[in-house]
Write a protein that holds these residues in place. Structure first.
Motif, PDB file in Angstrom:
ATOM      1  N   LYS A 170       0.806  -1.388   0.054  1.00  0.00           N
ATOM      2  CA  LYS A 170       0.104   0.039  -0.091  1.00  0.00           C
ATOM      3  C   LYS A 170       0.747   1.371  -0.008  1.00  0.00           C
ATOM      4  O   LYS A 170       0.347   2.498  -0.104  1.00  0.00           O
ATOM      5  N   ASN A 171       2.218   1.292   0.259  1.00  0.00           N
ATOM      6  CA  ASN A 171       3.085   2.258   0.258  1.00  0.00           C
ATOM      7  C   ASN A 171       4.054   2.078  -0.836  1.00  0.00           C
ATOM      8  O   ASN A 171       4.957   0.989  -1.051  1.00  0.00           O
TER       9      ASN A 171
ATOM     10  N   SER B 256       7.221   4.332  -3.704  1.00  0.00           N
ATOM     11  CA  SER B 256       7.788   5.537  -4.083  1.00  0.00           C
ATOM     12  C   SER B 256       8.236   5.202  -5.566  1.00  0.00           C
ATOM     13  O   SER B 256       8.310   4.156  -6.198  1.00  0.00           O
TER      14      SER B 256
ATOM     15  N   GLU C  55      -3.082   6.129  -6.288  1.00  0.00           N
ATOM     16  CA  GLU C  55      -3.811   6.698  -5.116  1.00  0.00           C
ATOM     17  C   GLU C  55      -5.243   6.743  -5.149  1.00  0.00           C
ATOM     18  O   GLU C  55      -6.007   6.868  -4.271  1.00  0.00           O
TER      19      GLU C  55
ATOM     20  N   VAL D 202      -0.825   4.714  -1.156  1.00  0.00           N
ATOM     21  CA  VAL D 202       0.246   5.993  -1.001  1.00  0.00           C
ATOM     22  C   VAL D 202       1.415   6.098  -1.654  1.00  0.00           C
ATOM     23  O   VAL D 202       2.080   5.056  -1.518  1.00  0.00           O
TER      24      VAL D 202
ATOM     25  N   ASN E 144       4.734   7.687  -1.493  1.00  0.00           N
ATOM     26  CA  ASN E 144       5.445   8.455  -0.437  1.00  0.00           C
ATOM     27  C   ASN E 144       6.696   9.493  -0.828  1.00  0.00           C
ATOM     28  O   ASN E 144       6.922  10.520  -0.264  1.00  0.00           O
TER      29      ASN E 144
ATOM     30  N   LYS F 272      12.357   7.166   3.225  1.00  0.00           N
ATOM     31  CA  LYS F 272      10.952   6.997   3.430  1.00  0.00           C
ATOM     32  C   LYS F 272      10.241   5.834   3.744  1.00  0.00           C
ATOM     33  O   LYS F 272       9.089   5.642   3.908  1.00  0.00           O
TER      34      LYS F 272
ATOM     35  N   SER G 131       9.247   3.056   2.127  1.00  0.00           N
ATOM     36  CA  SER G 131       8.461   2.665   1.157  1.00  0.00           C
ATOM     37  C   SER G 131       8.604   0.995   1.155  1.00  0.00           C
ATOM     38  O   SER G 131       9.716   0.513   1.200  1.00  0.00           O
TER      39      SER G 131
END
Length: 379
Positions: A166-167, A169, A190, A195, A197, A219, A221
Motif C-alpha cells: 500500500k506504500n 515510491s 492513489e 500512498v 511516499n 521514506k 516505502s
C-alpha cells in the motif's frame, strides 16, 4: 555496306535491351512499398531497437514470400531515443524515399514527431511508445504498445491486490516516458487507496543515483517503481543493493536489455518484478516463436515482446498498403482505423479512435537472469 548494316542492327538491339532493363527496373522500383523505421540502433535501448528491427525484418520476409509488391524497410538511428536526432533522421529519410508510414521507438521520439508526420500526412506507428501524451484523436499517429494509463491501472491493482503493498515510491527518468508512466501509476494507485511516499527523478546518462536512493530509503516505502532504460536501470539496482535497500523493485519491460543488462545488474536484478505482456497460448504466438528461432537461432523470451509487436505492426501495415490503389499515408491510416480483433503474436489488436490498443498484462519475476511468470516463481 553489309558491315555498316550489321553494326546498325547490333546497336539497335543493344539500345532496345537497355530500354527494356531500365523499364523493368523502374517498374520494379515503382511497385516496391518502402516503409521507414527510426529506432535506437545505438546507445541506450539498442537491445530493444535490435529486437524491433528483427521483428520488422521477420515480417518483411514473411510478406515478401507471398504474392504482392515487395516490402522494404529503411532505417534511421535515433541514438538511444534522442528526439532531436530522430527528427533529423526522419527528415533525411524523407529526402531520399517516399514512404507512407514510419515505425518509431520511444515516447519522446513519438511526441516530437507527431506534429511533423501529421503535417506530412505520414502515419507514425509507435512500437514502444507509452506516454499518455501520444494518445491523440483521429490523426496519423497509432501505436500497438500499451499506453501508460492502461499499464498504470494494472500495476496499481497488482500492487494492492496481488502483492498487498500500500506504500510505494517512484524513481523515474526525467523525460516523456518516465514522467508519463510514473504519473499514470501514481494517479491509479492513489485513486485505489494506495500512498505514494516520494518521487525522485534522474537524467539519462547519470551514473550515480545514491542521493535519490538514500532519500527513498528514508521514506520506508515497501516498493519502488522504477521507470528507466537498461543502462541506468542496471546501475540503480546495483547501487540500491550496495546501500542496503531491501524493498521490492518493480518496472516495465522498458528497463530490460539483452544479456548485457543482466551482466551489468548482476545479482541485484534477482527478484525484480517486471510488468510485461502474456506471450503464449495462441497459434500466432507459436508461429512467431518458430520463425524467430529459425531465423535468429535464439529462443523467444518474454522481453522479446518488442519484436512481436514490431512483427504484428508490419504484418498489418503491409497488408493494408498492398490493398491501397495508391499507397499513401491517408490510405494506410484509414486501413488501420478499421483494424479490429486482429490476432497477432503480441495479442489481439484493435485500434480505437486515438490510435491506441487495448492490452492485457502479465507479471514476471527475474529469477537466475531470466523472466519467469510471477505465480510460478513464488512456488
Amino acid at each position: 555496306m553489309n558491315k555498316r548494316l550489321l553494326l546498325l542492327v547490333v546497336l539497335l538491339l543493344l539500345a532496345s535491351s537497355a530500354v527494356f532493363v531500365v523499364t523493368r527496373y523502374r517498374s520494379r522500383t515503382k511497385s516496391e512499398i518502402i516503409l521507414a523505421a527510426i529506432l535506437p540502433l545505438s546507445g541506450n535501448g539498442a537491445d530493444q531497437g535490435e529486437w524491433v528491427r528483427r521483428g520488422l525484418e521477420l515480417a518483411a520476409n514473411d510478406l515478401n514470400a507471398q504474392s504482392g509488391p515487395p516490402v522494404r524497410i529503411v532505417y534511421g538511428d535515433s541514438q538511444g531515443g534522442d528526439s532531436t536526432v530522430a527528427i533529423s533522421e526522419y527528415n533525411s529519410l524523407k529526402t531520399r524515399y517516399a514512404f507512407p508510414l514510419v515505425f518509431t521507438w520511444g515516447s519522446g521520439v513519438g511526441t516530437a514527431l507527431t506534429p511533423i508526420v501529421n503535417n506530412d500526412r505520414v502515419v507514425q506507428m509507435g512500437v514502444a511508445t507509452a506516454t499518455p501524451l501520444y494518445s491523440t484523436l483521429s490523426d496519423f499517429t497509432f501505436r500497438n504498445y500499451p499506453s501508460a494509463s492502461a499499464e498504470g491501472s494494472y500495476v496499481a491493482d497488482a500492487l494492492l491486490s496481488t502483492l498487498n503493498q500500500k506504500n510505494i515510491s517512484l524513481l523515474s527518468v526525467n523525460n516523456d516516458y518516465g514522467v508519463g508512466v510514473s504519473q499514470a501509476l501514481s494517479d491509479a494507485f492513489e485513486k485505489a487507496g494506495g500512498v505514494v511516499n516520494d518521487r525522485e527523478l534522474f537524467t539519462i546518462g547519470d551514473t550515480d543515483f545514491r542521493m535519490q536512493l538514500t532519500k527513498l530509503k528514508q521514506k520506508n516505502s515497501q516498493v519502488i517503481y522504477l521507470a528507466s532504460y537498461p543502462n541506468e536501470g542496471a546501475l540503480i539496482l546495483r547501487q540500491a543493493r550496495e546501500l542496503g535497500l531491501t524493498m521490492q523493485f518493480i518496472s516495465s519491460t522498458a528497463l530490460l536489455g539483452a544479456q548485457g543488462f543482466f551482466d551489468a545488474a548482476g545479482t541485484a536484478a534477482e527478484g525484480l518484478l517486471v510488468v510485461g505482456a502474456p506471450f503464449e497460448g495462441s497459434a500466432s504466438v507459436d508461429r512467431f516463436k518458430d520463425l524467430y528461432l529459425k531465423t535468429y537461432h535464439e529462443p523467444v523470451r518474454p522481453e522479446h515482446i518488442y519484436a512481436a509487436r514490431a512483427f504484428d505492426a508490419l504484418e498489418i501495415v503491409g497488408r493494408i498498403a498492398r490493398s491501397c490503389t495508391s499507397v499513401s499515408g491517408s490510405c494506410v491510416r484509414d486501413g488501420l482505423s478499421s483494424v479490429s480483433g486482429y490476432k497477432g503474436a503480441s495479442g489481439q489488436i484493435t485500434f480505437d479512435g486515438n490510435g491506441d490498443i487495448l492490452s492485457n498484462f502479465a507479471l514476471y519475476r527475474v529469477k537466475q537472469g531470466a523472466l519467469v511468470p510471477y505465480a510460478s516463481s513464488s512456488r
